[in-house]
Design a protein around this motif. Structure first.
Motif, PDB file in Angstrom:
ATOM      1  N   ALA A   8       6.689  25.499   3.051  1.00 29.30           N
ATOM      2  CA  ALA A   8       6.078  25.457   1.725  1.00 29.30           C
ATOM      3  C   ALA A   8       4.692  26.090   1.745  1.00 29.30           C
ATOM      4  CB  ALA A   8       6.008  24.016   1.234  1.00 29.30           C
ATOM      5  N   GLU A   9       3.957  25.875   2.818  1.00 30.08           N
ATOM      6  CA  GLU A   9       2.619  26.470   2.933  1.00 30.08           C
ATOM      7  C   GLU A   9       2.706  27.994   2.983  1.00 30.08           C
ATOM      8  OE1 GLU A   9      -1.236  26.278   5.958  1.00 30.08           O
ATOM      9  OE2 GLU A   9       0.423  24.846   6.143  1.00 30.08           O
TER      10      GLU A   9
ATOM     11  N   ALA B  34      10.762  17.524   8.641  1.00 34.45           N
ATOM     12  CA  ALA B  34       9.716  17.361   7.632  1.00 34.45           C
ATOM     13  C   ALA B  34       8.533  18.291   7.906  1.00 34.45           C
ATOM     14  CB  ALA B  34       9.254  15.908   7.596  1.00 34.45           C
ATOM     15  N   GLU B  35       8.165  18.433   9.162  1.00 34.56           N
ATOM     16  CA  GLU B  35       7.053  19.316   9.513  1.00 34.56           C
ATOM     17  C   GLU B  35       7.408  20.776   9.233  1.00 34.56           C
ATOM     18  OE1 GLU B  35       4.985  16.742  13.125  1.00 34.56           O
ATOM     19  OE2 GLU B  35       6.679  18.075  13.546  1.00 34.56           O
TER      20      GLU B  35
ATOM     21  N   ARG C 268      12.127  27.476   6.677  1.00 35.89           N
ATOM     22  CA  ARG C 268      12.960  26.587   5.861  1.00 35.89           C
ATOM     23  C   ARG C 268      14.376  26.491   6.414  1.00 35.89           C
ATOM     24  NH1 ARG C 268      11.784  23.802   1.027  1.00 35.89           N
ATOM     25  NH2 ARG C 268      13.455  22.234   0.958  1.00 35.89           N
TER      26      ARG C 268
ATOM     27  N   ARG D 172       9.545  21.844   6.942  1.00 32.21           N
ATOM     28  CA  ARG D 172       9.548  22.031   5.486  1.00 32.21           C
ATOM     29  C   ARG D 172       8.124  22.200   4.964  1.00 32.21           C
ATOM     30  NH1 ARG D 172      13.524  17.569   5.718  1.00 32.21           N
ATOM     31  NH2 ARG D 172      15.595  18.550   5.620  1.00 32.21           N
ATOM     32  N   SER D 173       7.206  21.386   5.488  1.00 35.57           N
ATOM     33  CA  SER D 173       5.816  21.489   5.056  1.00 35.57           C
ATOM     34  C   SER D 173       5.228  22.857   5.409  1.00 35.57           C
ATOM     35  CB  SER D 173       4.992  20.374   5.703  1.00 35.57           C
ATOM     36  OG  SER D 173       3.626  20.477   5.352  1.00 35.57           O
TER      37      SER D 173
END
Length: 226
Positions: free
Chosen positions: A126-127, A119-120, A141, A122-123
Motif C-alpha cells: 500500500a505504501e 500483513a506487513e 501484494r 500488504r502494508s
C-alpha cells in the motif's frame, strides 16, 4: 666349645625382632600393607557398587528360592507396579515435552527473504502504491496473497516454487478463483521478470484477489461446518 657356640647364637638371636608382633605392631604393619597402590586399584568404584546393588536387587526379584514358589509371582507384581507408576506419571504430567527450539525461519517466497508476514507485506504494498511505484506494489501484494495462504495452512509450497505453481495450488482450494489467481501470477511475472510497467489496474486486480482470499473460507471447511 659348645657353651661358646650357644652363647654366640643367643647374642645373635637378641638382635632379631620377634616373629609374633603385639597388637600395635600388627596394626601398623596392616596399615603399611594396605597403603600399597595396588590395593587402591583393586577397590570397586562407586559405579561398580551401584551396578552390583541393582543386579542383586533384580536377582532377588527373580529368585525362585522364595518359600512357596513366590519368586516369579513377586517379580510379576513388581513389574506391574513399575508399569502402573509409569502410566500414572504420563496421566499426571503428560508426555515429555521436546526441547524448545527457536521458531523456524519463514521460507523464501518468490525471491523475498521470507521474514515479513502477510500483513506487513500488504502494508508495504500500500505504501508503494501511494507513491505510484506500481511494479513494486504489485510484487509485494502478490507475495502478501501467497503468504496469507501459507499462514492459514491452505497451501504448502516446496522451496523454489514459482508463482504459477502457487496459483495452481491455491486454485485447488478455491476453484472459483482459479482464473483470477493465474492472472495475478502473470502480473507478478510481467513486472518482476519481464520488466513490463505496472499499472494501477494490475495492482487493483491483485489486491482484489488477495482481499477475497483473505475473507474466504475453503469450500471443504464450509461443507464440514454446514
Amino acid at each position: 666349645m659348645i657353651p661358646i657356640v650357644w652363647a654366640r647364637l643367643a647374642r645373635a638371636a637378641d638382635g632379631v625382632p620377634p616373629l609374633t608382633p603385639d597388637g600395635d605392631e600388627a596394626r601398623r604393619w596392616a596399615e603399611q600393607e594396605l597403603s600399597d597402590p595396588a590395593y587402591a586399584i583393586a577397590e570397586p568404584t562407586p559405579f561398580d557398587r551401584i551396578a552390583r546393588a541393582i543386579g542383586d536387587f533384580i536377582t532377588s526379584l527373580l529368585n525362585p528360592d522364595l518359600s512357596g514358589g513366590w519368586g516369579s509371582t513377586f517379580a510379576l507384581v513388581a513389574a506391574v507396579v513399575v508399569v502402573a507408576i509409569i502410566v500414572a506419571a504420563f496421566l499426571v504430567w503428560g508426555m515429555p515435552r521436546a526441547t524448545r527450539r527457536a521458531p523456524a525461519r519463514a521460507a523464501a517466497l518468490f525471491g523475498e527473504d521470507g521474514q515479513r508476514s502477510a500483513a506487513e507485506l500488504r502494508s508495504a504494498a500500500a505504501e508503494r502504491a501511494r507513491a505510484a511505484e506500481w511494479e513494486a506494489a504489485i510484487v509485494l501484494r502478490f507475495r502478501a496473497l501467497a503468504r496469507g495462504c501459507l499462514e492459514r495452512g491452505l497451501v504448502d509450497l516446496p522451496p523454489g516454487a514459482t508463482v504459477h505453481a502457487f496459483a495452481r495450488a491455491a486454485a485447488r482450494v478455491f476453484p472459483a478463483l482459479a482464473g483470477r489467481l493465474e492472472d495475478a501470477a502473470s502480473a507478478f511475472d510481467d513486472v518482476r521478470y519481464l520488466r513490463r510497467p505496472g499499472t494501477p489496474e494490475l495492482y487493483d486486480a491483485v489486491a482484489a484477489v488477495d482481499d477475497e482470499l483473505a475473507a474466504a473460507r475453503p469450500p471443504v471447511l464450509e461443507g464440514a461446518t454446514a
